[in-house]
Scaffold this motif. Structure first.
Motif, PDB file in Angstrom:
ATOM      1  N   TYR A 162       4.038  -7.319   2.062  1.00 19.07           N
ATOM      2  CA  TYR A 162       3.272  -6.496   1.492  1.00 19.07           C
ATOM      3  C   TYR A 162       3.873  -6.410  -0.089  1.00 19.07           C
ATOM      4  O   TYR A 162       2.718  -6.540  -0.917  1.00 19.07           O
ATOM      5  N   ILE A 163       4.727  -6.548  -0.489  1.00 21.71           N
ATOM      6  CA  ILE A 163       5.364  -6.257  -1.832  1.00 21.71           C
ATOM      7  C   ILE A 163       4.786  -7.611  -2.588  1.00 21.71           C
ATOM      8  O   ILE A 163       4.665  -7.708  -3.836  1.00 21.71           O
ATOM      9  N   ALA A 178      -9.548  -6.807   1.027  1.00 23.13           N
ATOM     10  CA  ALA A 178     -11.015  -6.967   1.191  1.00 23.13           C
ATOM     11  C   ALA A 178     -11.192  -7.622   2.597  1.00 23.13           C
ATOM     12  O   ALA A 178     -12.201  -7.540   3.175  1.00 23.13           O
ATOM     13  N   GLU A 179     -10.134  -8.238   3.180  1.00 21.31           N
ATOM     14  CA  GLU A 179     -10.321  -9.020   4.259  1.00 21.31           C
ATOM     15  C   GLU A 179      -9.607  -8.233   5.502  1.00 21.31           C
ATOM     16  O   GLU A 179      -9.854  -8.418   6.666  1.00 21.31           O
ATOM     17  N   LEU A 183      -4.716  -3.812   7.756  1.00 23.78           N
ATOM     18  CA  LEU A 183      -3.154  -4.005   7.502  1.00 23.78           C
ATOM     19  C   LEU A 183      -2.719  -3.308   6.153  1.00 23.78           C
ATOM     20  O   LEU A 183      -1.489  -2.938   6.426  1.00 23.78           O
ATOM     21  N   ILE A 184      -3.631  -3.354   5.209  1.00 23.74           N
ATOM     22  CA  ILE A 184      -3.174  -2.411   4.055  1.00 23.74           C
ATOM     23  C   ILE A 184      -2.932  -1.054   4.362  1.00 23.74           C
ATOM     24  O   ILE A 184      -1.987  -0.416   3.777  1.00 23.74           O
ATOM     25  N   LYS A 188       0.559   1.032   3.861  1.00 22.68           N
ATOM     26  CA  LYS A 188       0.727   2.469   2.852  1.00 22.68           C
ATOM     27  C   LYS A 188       1.404   3.347   3.619  1.00 22.68           C
ATOM     28  O   LYS A 188       1.940   4.202   3.079  1.00 22.68           O
ATOM     29  N   ARG A 189       1.002   3.608   5.070  1.00 19.36           N
ATOM     30  CA  ARG A 189       1.620   4.288   5.929  1.00 19.36           C
ATOM     31  C   ARG A 189       3.104   4.080   5.942  1.00 19.36           C
ATOM     32  O   ARG A 189       3.865   5.110   6.052  1.00 19.36           O
ATOM     33  N   CYS A 190       3.651   2.598   5.911  1.00 14.13           N
ATOM     34  CA  CYS A 190       4.882   2.572   6.227  1.00 14.13           C
ATOM     35  C   CYS A 190       5.583   2.923   4.775  1.00 14.13           C
ATOM     36  O   CYS A 190       6.588   3.407   4.887  1.00 14.13           O
TER      37      CYS A 190
END
Length: 220
Positions: A162-163, A178-179, A183-184, A188-190
């Motif tokens: 993600y980073i 956008a896709e 997952l994003i 952010k939860r992680c």
């Protein structure tokens, strides 16, 4: 006698980040040694990982363990009482290892190709990369984490990538969110977990590193 734990690492490495997250999740104190992979690998790295000569290497009481997923599994087995990462059920363990392997073979490989290509080739790679992320998003479903309600092995395996999304997006001119909005949201939860946020570098710094790496290696 306290365990002696040394991590040979390189700050932008998603594979090193995995080990940092696992150690933090378990609450394990260790000595982190930064390697200069681009210019001067240390004698200790060459001695402890003579086959691949790569980080990360975890040295536990003088014994080296290499390869990030193997290290994370080792950490989970040795310090099994604290925040288990792999499920106890054999089938669920196998599934977790399957998806971690998928991340290495697909997410890592395609991500590298995004910033190494241009034009029509890059467009095709971006499409395949996003399809790969959508497969992972499908596996995540409506769960909080890949293993359910508990942060675990697959989350550790994927979260460092993600980073790197920001660098891939800037160099490939596309948007993961956008896709793959679910997952994003998962990422952010992680990041709300201290063990994760404290183990990852700033994404803008990773982007600047990648630009410098491309320049050093003559990659347009």
């Amino acid at each position: 006698m306290a365990d002696e734990i040394i991590l040979l690492d390189f700050w932008p490495s998603m594979f090193g980040m995995r080990v940092r997250i696992a150690l933090a999740e378990k609450g394990i104190e260790y000595e982190r040694r930064e390697e200069d992979l681009l210019r001067n690998k240390s004698p200790l790295l060459l001695e402890t990982n003579p086959v691949h000569k790569k980080i990360p290497v975890l040295i536990h009481n003088g014994k080296p363990i290499s390869e990030s997923l193997i290290i994370v599994e080792y950490i989970d087995e040795v310090w099994e009482r604290e925040s288990p990462l792999l499920p106890s059920d054999p089938y669920q363990r196998a599934q977790a290892k399957f998806w971690a392997d998928y991340i290495d073979k697909k997410v890592y490989t395609l991500g590298r190709m995004v910033w190494r290509t241009k034009g029509h080739e890059q467009e095709a790679i971006k499409k395949e990369y996003l399809e790969c992320l959508k497969v992972l998003e499908g596996e995540l479903g409506d769960k909080s984490y890949f293993g359910g309600e508990i942060f675990g092995f697959v989350d550790v395996a994927l979260m460092p990538f993600y980073i790197w999304f920001y660098a891939y997006e800037r160099l490939g001119n596309f948007s993961v969110e956008a896709e793959c909005s679910k997952l994003i949201a998962w990422a952010k939860r992680c990041l709300e977990k201290e063990s994760v946020s404290s183990s990852l570098p700033d994404r803008h710094r990773v982007y600047e590193f990648l630009l410098e790496f491309k320049k050093l290696n003559g990659i347009d």
